[in-house]
Design a protein around this motif. Structure first.
Motif, PDB file in Angstrom:
ATOM      1  N   SER A  47      50.935  14.141  33.081  1.00  0.00           N
ATOM      2  CA  SER A  47      49.540  13.733  32.899  1.00  0.00           C
ATOM      3  C   SER A  47      49.430  12.221  32.745  1.00  0.00           C
ATOM      4  CB  SER A  47      48.898  14.467  31.722  1.00  0.00           C
ATOM      5  OG  SER A  47      49.550  14.131  30.537  1.00  0.00           O
ATOM      6  N   ARG A  48      50.440  11.609  32.125  1.00  0.00           N
ATOM      7  CA  ARG A  48      50.383  10.151  31.975  1.00  0.00           C
ATOM      8  C   ARG A  48      50.591   9.451  33.317  1.00  0.00           C
ATOM      9  NH1 ARG A  48      54.197   7.999  28.683  1.00  0.00           N
ATOM     10  NH2 ARG A  48      55.292   9.932  28.306  1.00  0.00           N
ATOM     11  N   PHE A  49      51.458  10.036  34.154  1.00  0.00           N
ATOM     12  CA  PHE A  49      51.689   9.430  35.470  1.00  0.00           C
ATOM     13  C   PHE A  49      50.441   9.541  36.347  1.00  0.00           C
ATOM     14  CE2 PHE A  49      53.133   9.452  39.901  1.00  0.00           C
ATOM     15  CZ  PHE A  49      53.765   8.228  39.941  1.00  0.00           C
ATOM     16  N   LEU A  80      48.089   6.604  38.108  1.00  0.00           N
ATOM     17  CA  LEU A  80      47.682   6.536  39.513  1.00  0.00           C
ATOM     18  C   LEU A  80      46.170   6.440  39.657  1.00  0.00           C
ATOM     19  CD1 LEU A  80      49.859   9.083  41.504  1.00  0.00           C
ATOM     20  CD2 LEU A  80      50.048   6.607  41.431  1.00  0.00           C
ATOM     21  N   HIS A  81      45.475   7.014  38.698  1.00  0.00           N
ATOM     22  CA  HIS A  81      44.020   6.995  38.765  1.00  0.00           C
ATOM     23  C   HIS A  81      43.427   5.948  37.844  1.00  0.00           C
ATOM     24  CE1 HIS A  81      45.136  10.906  40.557  1.00  0.00           C
ATOM     25  NE2 HIS A  81      44.209  10.545  41.399  1.00  0.00           N
ATOM     26  N   GLN A  82      44.272   4.957  37.542  1.00  0.00           N
ATOM     27  CA  GLN A  82      43.821   3.760  36.814  1.00  0.00           C
ATOM     28  C   GLN A  82      43.262   4.043  35.438  1.00  0.00           C
ATOM     29  OE1 GLN A  82      41.334   1.972  39.966  1.00  0.00           O
ATOM     30  NE2 GLN A  82      42.772   0.303  39.914  1.00  0.00           N
ATOM     31  N   GLU A  83      43.745   5.089  34.814  1.00  0.00           N
ATOM     32  CA  GLU A  83      43.263   5.379  33.467  1.00  0.00           C
ATOM     33  C   GLU A  83      44.262   4.915  32.410  1.00  0.00           C
ATOM     34  OE1 GLU A  83      42.824   9.542  33.850  1.00  0.00           O
ATOM     35  OE2 GLU A  83      41.285   9.310  35.389  1.00  0.00           O
ATOM     36  N   ALA A  84      45.403   4.423  32.870  1.00  0.00           N
ATOM     37  CA  ALA A  84      46.446   4.036  31.924  1.00  0.00           C
ATOM     38  C   ALA A  84      46.824   2.575  32.111  1.00  0.00           C
ATOM     39  CB  ALA A  84      47.673   4.919  32.101  1.00  0.00           C
ATOM     40  N   ARG A  85      45.966   1.714  31.667  1.00  0.00           N
ATOM     41  CA  ARG A  85      46.227   0.291  31.838  1.00  0.00           C
ATOM     42  C   ARG A  85      46.856  -0.360  30.612  1.00  0.00           C
ATOM     43  NH1 ARG A  85      47.142  -1.251  36.841  1.00  0.00           N
ATOM     44  NH2 ARG A  85      45.395  -0.892  38.234  1.00  0.00           N
ATOM     45  N   ALA A  86      46.836   0.333  29.517  1.00  0.00           N
ATOM     46  CA  ALA A  86      47.395  -0.249  28.297  1.00  0.00           C
ATOM     47  C   ALA A  86      48.893  -0.466  28.460  1.00  0.00           C
ATOM     48  CB  ALA A  86      47.117   0.663  27.109  1.00  0.00           C
ATOM     49  N   GLU A  87      49.370  -1.574  27.912  1.00  0.00           N
ATOM     50  CA  GLU A  87      50.764  -1.940  28.074  1.00  0.00           C
ATOM     51  C   GLU A  87      51.711  -0.889  27.503  1.00  0.00           C
ATOM     52  OE1 GLU A  87      52.920  -5.970  26.944  1.00  0.00           O
ATOM     53  OE2 GLU A  87      50.993  -6.251  27.969  1.00  0.00           O
ATOM     54  N   ALA A 128      51.349  10.850  44.448  1.00  0.00           N
ATOM     55  CA  ALA A 128      51.049  11.995  43.583  1.00  0.00           C
ATOM     56  C   ALA A 128      51.668  13.296  44.092  1.00  0.00           C
ATOM     57  CB  ALA A 128      49.539  12.170  43.456  1.00  0.00           C
ATOM     58  N   LEU A 129      52.068  13.341  45.372  1.00  0.00           N
ATOM     59  CA  LEU A 129      52.493  14.599  45.992  1.00  0.00           C
ATOM     60  C   LEU A 129      53.545  15.377  45.186  1.00  0.00           C
ATOM     61  CD1 LEU A 129      52.375  16.553  48.404  1.00  0.00           C
ATOM     62  CD2 LEU A 129      54.124  15.132  49.514  1.00  0.00           C
ATOM     63  N   ALA A 130      54.647  14.722  44.865  1.00  0.00           N
ATOM     64  CA  ALA A 130      55.723  15.404  44.139  1.00  0.00           C
ATOM     65  C   ALA A 130      55.241  15.892  42.774  1.00  0.00           C
ATOM     66  CB  ALA A 130      56.917  14.470  43.972  1.00  0.00           C
ATOM     67  N   SER A 153      47.632   2.476  42.730  1.00  0.00           N
ATOM     68  CA  SER A 153      46.294   2.957  42.376  1.00  0.00           C
ATOM     69  C   SER A 153      45.192   2.173  43.088  1.00  0.00           C
ATOM     70  CB  SER A 153      46.096   2.897  40.865  1.00  0.00           C
ATOM     71  OG  SER A 153      46.150   1.566  40.429  1.00  0.00           O
ATOM     72  N   GLU A 154      45.546   0.989  43.590  1.00  0.00           N
ATOM     73  CA  GLU A 154      44.553   0.195  44.313  1.00  0.00           C
ATOM     74  C   GLU A 154      44.362   0.657  45.760  1.00  0.00           C
ATOM     75  OE1 GLU A 154      45.873  -3.865  43.696  1.00  0.00           O
ATOM     76  OE2 GLU A 154      46.036  -3.396  41.563  1.00  0.00           O
ATOM     77  N   TYR A 155      45.231   1.554  46.204  1.00  0.00           N
ATOM     78  CA  TYR A 155      45.146   2.051  47.586  1.00  0.00           C
ATOM     79  C   TYR A 155      44.990   3.569  47.593  1.00  0.00           C
ATOM     80  CZ  TYR A 155      47.241  -2.538  48.018  1.00  0.00           C
ATOM     81  OH  TYR A 155      47.484  -3.866  47.895  1.00  0.00           O
ATOM     82  N   PRO A 156      43.739   4.045  47.626  1.00  0.00           N
ATOM     83  CA  PRO A 156      43.463   5.477  47.487  1.00  0.00           C
ATOM     84  C   PRO A 156      44.285   6.367  48.426  1.00  0.00           C
ATOM     85  CG  PRO A 156      41.428   4.236  47.462  1.00  0.00           C
ATOM     86  CD  PRO A 156      42.509   3.253  47.771  1.00  0.00           C
ATOM     87  N   ALA A 157      44.525   5.927  49.657  1.00  0.00           N
ATOM     88  CA  ALA A 157      45.291   6.746  50.595  1.00  0.00           C
ATOM     89  C   ALA A 157      46.735   6.900  50.138  1.00  0.00           C
ATOM     90  CB  ALA A 157      45.251   6.147  51.995  1.00  0.00           C
TER      91      ALA A 157
END
Ligand code: ZN
Length: 151
Positions: A92-94, A98-105, A131-133, A121-125
């Motif tokens: 869930s953290r990974f 990827l969805h830019q919800e975890a920016r804290a250091e 995320a596949l694996a 995360s800056e490139y949606p494609a």
């Protein structure tokens, strides 16, 4: 992030993309899950040996772009020997990263090498590639997988 670190992270993705770790079949697997990313053509088959609530071993097979292969490779290293609880937590953290919800250091530190995917995360494609694996892992742990038995 400074450029030296970015370069290091880039090299890590290239390295794992070309030479994926834990690649191959797993005869002792108790769970397996296929994953496809039609957008890019990435395909993986994730195999896990789960016993007593712990991921004893895991391997993957497949083909795809460097990001999908590197992500699968780094994932196998990160979750091998983890309890299911810890694996789900990392998952869930990974995905949050990827969805830019975890920016804290602190979040990045806890992710270790997986923080390499921060810029993806800056490139949606490319997010789907990275995320596949992990989506395959999510399905396998949720019991949506094709259960196989070695008995
Ligand atoms: Zn891809």
């Amino acid at each position: 992030m400074n450029t030296d670190i970015q370069r290091l992270y880039h090299e890590l993705i290239i390295d794992h993309g070309r030479h994926p770790r834990n690649f191959g079949s797993l005869p002792t697997a108790t769970h397996q899950q296929e994953g496809h990313n039609p957008l890019c053509g990435d395909q993986i088959l994730l195999a896990l040996e789960i016993r007593d609530g712990k991921i004893i071993d895991l391997r993957f097979e497949g083909q795809g772009c460097a990001i999908s292969m590197a992500s699968a490779s780094l994932m196998t290293q990160a979750i091998k020997h983890l309890s299911l609880e810890d694996a789900k937590d990392l998952l869930s953290r990974f995905l949050a990263l990827l969805h830019q919800e975890a920016r804290a250091e602190t979040d990045l530190e806890n992710l270790g090498k997986l923080a390499v995917f921060q810029n993806v995360s800056e490139y949606p494609a490319r997010v789907k590639c990275a995320a596949l694996a992990w989506r395959a892992l999510e399905a396998a742990l949720a019991g949506n997988s094709n259960l196989i038995t070695t008995e």
